[in-house]
Design a protein around this motif. Structure first.
Motif, PDB file in Angstrom:
ATOM      1  N   ASP A   1      86.044  17.382  73.111  1.00 21.80           N
ATOM      2  CA  ASP A   1      86.634  16.276  72.867  1.00 21.80           C
ATOM      3  C   ASP A   1      87.302  15.364  74.300  1.00 21.80           C
ATOM      4  O   ASP A   1      87.695  14.431  73.988  1.00 21.80           O
ATOM      5  N   HIS A   2      87.060  16.079  75.384  1.00 18.48           N
ATOM      6  CA  HIS A   2      87.614  15.355  76.713  1.00 18.48           C
ATOM      7  C   HIS A   2      86.275  14.836  77.367  1.00 18.48           C
ATOM      8  O   HIS A   2      86.619  14.220  78.548  1.00 18.48           O
TER       9      HIS A   2
ATOM     10  N   ASP B   1      95.379  18.922  77.678  1.00 19.83           N
ATOM     11  CA  ASP B   1      95.767  19.932  76.695  1.00 19.83           C
ATOM     12  C   ASP B   1      96.502  20.884  77.296  1.00 19.83           C
ATOM     13  O   ASP B   1      95.938  21.702  78.216  1.00 19.83           O
TER      14      ASP B   1
ATOM     15  N   HIS C   1      97.265  13.528  71.281  1.00 16.78           N
ATOM     16  CA  HIS C   1      96.365  14.810  70.726  1.00 16.78           C
ATOM     17  C   HIS C   1      96.903  15.110  69.523  1.00 16.78           C
ATOM     18  O   HIS C   1      96.604  16.435  68.958  1.00 16.78           O
TER      19      HIS C   1
END
Ligand SMILES: [Zn+2]
Ligand SMILES: [Zn+2]
Length: 262
Positions: free
Chosen positions: A57-58, A170, A230
């Motif tokens: 997702d990054h 994260d 997030h």
């Protein structure tokens, strides 16, 4: 610094996109969202991408960006910066000629679309449009700081023209990054889960609001803005109300598409 939120969600749903934060149209922190919101010309403005960790997702929009550039703007180079382990993951598992072409050699090895740059935690990187300027007054200084996630991960401290932005990426409970966040103009920090899922947050090395409150006590001087990224969209409203209950004036849950003047 102009901070444009391309994506700030911990998953993908309509109106919720994976994390990507565009600074002054040219510097991107994480690459979860690019082509689904930026025009072709806006994509060509991106010169540098800093990646926090290798989770999909990054990083997932870099392949499409490289493809979009090579179709019409062959001479544009995008520098991708990340710790060695992330660069290795990009080379071995994504741009490996199987999942996607190796754009660090295309269209030619001499003038590729992508260039991978390894950065060391706590060693500042200076980005400067005019390297001949001895003090590079308009440059950006980025420092990677190790955080605690299920894979090797860093956050970034971005300094430009006397302003300071810190992005955690994260992370679960962590330490080192909070001294950089102290007194910053803005902190982008993750909250992925509602408080009811604190055990899951700890297991997956993310934060919920109750964990964030403990983390904020580690910061000597709270940043002027604390922007929450997030969240799992399934719990967006719950997380929003838990953030409000914290009662900290400068804390705000991000929405994709917002632009801030930092
Ligand atoms: Zn992650
Ligand atoms: Zn993530």
């Amino acid at each position: 610094m102009k901070l444009r939120i391309l994506g700030s969600a911990g998953a993908e749903f309509p109106d919720f996109r994976p994390p990507a934060f565009l600074i002054d149209d040219s510097l991107l922190l994480d690459a979860g969202t690019i082509g689904s919101v930026l025009t072709e010309e806006e994509q060509w403005s991106i010169k540098n991408i800093f990646i926090t960790h290798a989770h999909l997702d990054h990083i997932r929009s870099i392949p499409a960006l490289a493809d979009n550039i090579i179709v019409k703007n062959l001479r544009h180079l995008v520098d991708v910066y990340a710790p060695q382990s992330v660069i290795d993951a990009l080379r071995n598992h994504l741009f490996n000629g199987l999942i996607w072409p190796d754009f660090t050699c295309l269209p030619t090895p001499e003038e590729p679309v992508l260039r991978f740059n390894t950065i060391e935690p706590l060693v500042p990187v200076l980005l400067c449009d005019k390297p001949e300027e001895p003090r590079c007054l308009n440059g950006y200084t980025l420092t990677a700081i190790t955080v605690h996630h299920t894979v090797p991960a860093v956050g970034y401290c971005v300094e430009h023209a006397g302003r300071r932005l810190v992005y955690t990426g994260d992370t679960g409970p962590t330490e080192e990054i909070w001294s950089y966040a102290s007194g910053a103009d803005a902190l982008i920090v993750e909250v992925s889960f509602p408080n009811s899922q604190e055990p899951l947050a700890l297991l997956t090395q993310h934060l919920c609001c109750s964990l964030l409150e403990k983390e904020l006590t580690k910061i000597a001087v709270l940043p002027k803005r604390i922007l929450i990224t997030h969240p799992k969209p399934q719990y967006y409203e719950q997380i929003k109300s838990e953030i409000a209950q914290m009662g900290i004036r400068q804390v705000e849950l991000l929405r994709d598409g917002t632009i801030y003047d930092i």
